[in-house]
Write a protein that holds these residues in place. Structure first.
Motif, mmCIF file in Angstrom:
data_model
loop_
_atom_site.group_PDB
_atom_site.id
_atom_site.type_symbol
_atom_site.label_atom_id
_atom_site.label_comp_id
_atom_site.label_asym_id
_atom_site.label_seq_id
_atom_site.Cartn_x
_atom_site.Cartn_y
_atom_site.Cartn_z
ATOM 1 N N VAL A 240 0.837 -1.209 0.000
ATOM 2 C CA VAL A 240 0.000 0.000 0.000
ATOM 3 C C VAL A 240 0.869 1.255 0.000
ATOM 4 O O VAL A 240 0.644 2.191 -0.790
ATOM 5 N N SER A 241 1.876 1.297 0.858
ATOM 6 C CA SER A 241 2.768 2.463 0.895
ATOM 7 C C SER A 241 3.558 2.586 -0.394
ATOM 8 O O SER A 241 3.824 3.704 -0.869
ATOM 9 N N GLY A 242 3.913 1.441 -0.987
ATOM 10 C CA GLY A 242 4.621 1.464 -2.272
ATOM 11 C C GLY A 242 3.765 2.034 -3.384
ATOM 12 O O GLY A 242 4.261 2.751 -4.259
ATOM 13 N N SER A 248 3.259 9.199 -6.176
ATOM 14 C CA SER A 248 3.831 10.525 -5.900
ATOM 15 C C SER A 248 5.043 10.824 -6.777
ATOM 16 O O SER A 248 5.298 11.992 -7.112
ATOM 17 N N ILE A 249 5.800 9.804 -7.164
ATOM 18 C CA ILE A 249 6.997 10.031 -7.986
ATOM 19 C C ILE A 249 6.778 9.646 -9.439
ATOM 20 O O ILE A 249 7.700 9.751 -10.257
ATOM 21 N N ASP A 250 5.554 9.167 -9.760
ATOM 22 C CA ASP A 250 5.214 8.739 -11.116
ATOM 23 C C ASP A 250 6.189 7.655 -11.595
ATOM 24 O O ASP A 250 6.768 7.743 -12.691
ATOM 25 N N GLY A 251 6.377 6.645 -10.745
ATOM 26 C CA GLY A 251 7.302 5.570 -11.072
ATOM 27 C C GLY A 251 6.611 4.221 -11.126
ATOM 28 O O GLY A 251 5.381 4.125 -11.089
ATOM 29 N N SER A 252 7.411 3.167 -11.223
ATOM 30 C CA SER A 252 6.881 1.809 -11.287
ATOM 31 C C SER A 252 6.224 1.432 -9.968
ATOM 32 O O SER A 252 6.833 1.567 -8.892
ATOM 33 N N ILE A 253 4.996 0.949 -10.053
ATOM 34 C CA ILE A 253 4.279 0.571 -8.833
ATOM 35 C C ILE A 253 4.932 -0.640 -8.180
ATOM 36 O O ILE A 253 5.203 -0.643 -6.975
ATOM 37 N N SER A 254 5.203 -1.659 -8.989
ATOM 38 C CA SER A 254 5.826 -2.868 -8.439
ATOM 39 C C SER A 254 7.208 -2.560 -7.874
ATOM 40 O O SER A 254 7.594 -3.078 -6.824
ATOM 41 N N GLY A 255 7.963 -1.717 -8.578
ATOM 42 C CA GLY A 255 9.285 -1.344 -8.081
ATOM 43 C C GLY A 255 9.213 -0.609 -6.755
ATOM 44 O O GLY A 255 9.995 -0.872 -5.845
ATOM 45 N N ALA A 256 8.241 0.298 -6.638
ATOM 46 C CA ALA A 256 8.081 1.050 -5.389
ATOM 47 C C ALA A 256 7.646 0.135 -4.254
ATOM 48 O O ALA A 256 8.089 0.294 -3.105
ATOM 49 N N MET A 257 6.786 -0.838 -4.557
ATOM 50 C CA MET A 257 6.353 -1.789 -3.533
ATOM 51 C C MET A 257 7.530 -2.628 -3.039
ATOM 52 O O MET A 257 7.669 -2.885 -1.834
ATOM 53 N N ALA A 258 8.385 -3.060 -3.977
ATOM 54 C CA ALA A 258 9.570 -3.836 -3.583
ATOM 55 C C ALA A 258 10.506 -2.996 -2.724
ATOM 56 O O ALA A 258 11.073 -3.480 -1.741
ATOM 57 N N VAL A 259 10.648 -1.709 -3.088
ATOM 58 C CA VAL A 259 11.500 -0.809 -2.302
ATOM 59 C C VAL A 259 10.952 -0.649 -0.890
ATOM 60 O O VAL A 259 11.696 -0.707 0.101
#
Length: 365
Positions: A240-242, A248-259
Motif C-alpha cells: 500500500v505504501s509502495g 507521488s513520484i510517477d514511477g513503477s508501482i511494483s518497483g516502489a512496492m519492492a522498495v
C-alpha cells in the motif's frame, strides 16, 4: 481503480507472505526467486501447446516448471557435489533463459512480454475483468483471492506438519509425517502463488514479498502463528505504501512496492524491540560493561588488605594488570562509582558492600 489496485496488492502480498514465512524458516528463501523466474518456461511451452495465453494450459505448465526447478535443485543438492545456493543459481537462470530464447525464436510476434513478467504492471490489472454474480471485478483479484484462501487454509490444516518438518525433520518422520511430501506440497503452493501473482506484479515483487516481510516478522516474534500474521501485515503495508510512493513520484508501482518492503525490513532490523540491531548492540554493550565490572571487583577483592593494595588498587594500574586502555579503565571505574560498587580514598579504590557481593558471586561461578 485506485481502490481495486490497493485491494489486489494486499491480497497478493498476504498470499506471498504466508508461503514466504516457511521458505525463510527452511533457509530456502531464494527458491521463491528460482520458482518465480522458472515459470516463464512453463508459460511459453503451455502457450505453444494451447496457442492461447488465456487457456489454462500455460498456467499448468508454469506450475509444473516451478516444481521442476525445485526438483532439479534438490537433486543437485543431494549429489553433494553442489552447494544449495549454487544449485539454485544453476537451475533457475537456465530455465528462465530457455523460456526467453523460446520466445525470441518462435514467438517473436506474440505478446509474451518478458519485461512484464519480471516487473509486472499491477496498475493495468483492473483492466482485465470478469463478471462474478453480476459484479465486475479484476480477474487477478479473483484468482489471487482463491490462492490466498488456499494458502491460509493449507497453513491452518497442516500447521503441525509444516511446523515439525520445518524445525525438526527427524521428529516429523518419527511421528509418521513425510517431510518430503510436506516440502513438495509447500513448493506446489509457492509455484501456484508465483503463477497467480507474476502476471500482475512480476517476478521481482513476488520474490521481495516472499522474503522481506517474513524476515522482518521473524525479528519481531518467535511465535510462528504471530509471525504469519505479522508477515502478511508487513507485506500489505509495504504494498500500500509502495503504491502511494509510486503515485507521488510517477514511477513503477511494483518497483516502489519492492522498495518499501526493503524499507520496512530495514526499519524492523534496526528498531525491533526483540531482535533489532540497535537492541542487540545495547544489550551487548551492557553485557560487556557487566563483565568489565566483574573483572574490576574481582581484581580489587583479590588485592584488598594486602601489601600490594596501594599499588594494585589504583585506576592507573588497571591498564597493566587487566590490560585495559586508559579510556576503558576510566569508563568502567566511572560506572562502578555510579552504581556504588567502589569508592576512592587518595586514589586507592575500595570495594563497597555491593561490589564485594558482585566479586564473591563471580568467583563462585
Amino acid at each position: 481503480m485506485t481502490a481495486e489496485i490497493i485491494i489486489l496488492s494486499i491480497i497478493v502480498s498476504a498470499a506471498c507472505a504466508v508461503c514466504g514465512v516457511f521458505l525463510v524458516l527452511r533457509r530456502m528463501a531464494l527458491m521463491s526467486d528460482a520458482v518465480s523466474h522458472s515459470i516463464i518456461l512453463g508459460v511459453v511451452i503451455g502457450f505453444f501447446i494451447s496457442k492461447s495465453l488465456s487457456s489454462v494450459v500455460p498456467i499448468i505448465g508454469a506450475v509444473i516448471a516451478g516444481l521442476a526447478s525445485v526438483i532439479f535443485t534438490e537433486y543437485l543438492q543431494k549429489t553433494r557435489l553442489v552447494k544449495s545456493d549454487a544449485a539454485i543459481g544453476l537451475v533457475f537462470p537456465a530455465m528462465f533463459s530457455a523460456g526467453v530464447l523460446l520466445v525470441n525464436l518462435f514467438a517473436g510476434n506474440i505478446h509474451i512480454d518478458t519485461d512484464a513478467v519480471l516487473l509486472g504492471e499491477i496498475g493495468l490489472a483492473p483492466l482485465d475483468r470478469i463478471d462474478l454474480f453480476g459484479v465486475s471485478i479484476p480477474r487477478s483479484t479473483f484468482i489471487m483471492s482463491i490462492i490466498l484462501f488456499m494458502n491460509v487454509l493449507l497453513s491452518v490444516l497442516f500447521f503441525k506438519e509444516l511446523k515439525l518438518s520445518t524445525f525438526d525433520k527427524d521428529l516429523a518422520a518419527a511421528l509418521g509425517f513425510s517431510p518430503a511430501a510436506v516440502n513438495y506440497g509447500l513448493m506446489t503452493a509457492v509455484s501456484i502463488t508465483c503463477v497467480g501473482a507474476f502476471d500482475s506484479v512480476g517476478a521481482v515483487l513476488v520474490t521481495a514479498l516472499m522474503i522481506a516481510p517474513p524476515a522482518a516478522a521473524l525479528l519481531l516474534s518467535d511465535d510462528l502463528k504471530t509471525v504469519l500474521v505479522l508477515a502478511a501485515l508487513i507485506a500489505s503495508l509495504s504494498s500500500v505504501s509502495g503504491f502511494f510512493l509510486a503515485d507521488s513520484i510517477d514511477g513503477s508501482i511494483s518497483g516502489a512496492m519492492a522498495v518499501m518492503s526493503g524499507v520496512f525490513f530495514a526499519a524492523v532490523y534496526l528498531f525491533s524491540p526483540k531482535h533489532g540491531f540497535i537492541k542487540r548492540r545495547i544489550t551487548l554493550k551492557k553485557l560487556r560493561l557487566e563483565f568489565a565490572l566483574q573483572n574490576l571487583t574481582v581484581h580489587l577483592y583479590n588485592h584488598r588488605n594486602t601489601d600490594a593494595e596501594s599499588q594494585e588498587c589504583r585506576e592507573a594500574h588497571l591498564t597493566e594488570h587487566i590490560n585495559w586502555s586508559k579510556s576503558k579503565a576510566k569508563k568502567v571505574c566511572a560506572a562502578a562509582f555510579r552504581r556504588n560498587l567502589i569508592e576512592s580514598d587518595n586514589g586507592i579504590l575500595w570495594l563497597l558492600p555491593d561490589g564485594i557481593q558482585i566479586a564473591e558471586a563471580a568467583m563462585k561461578k
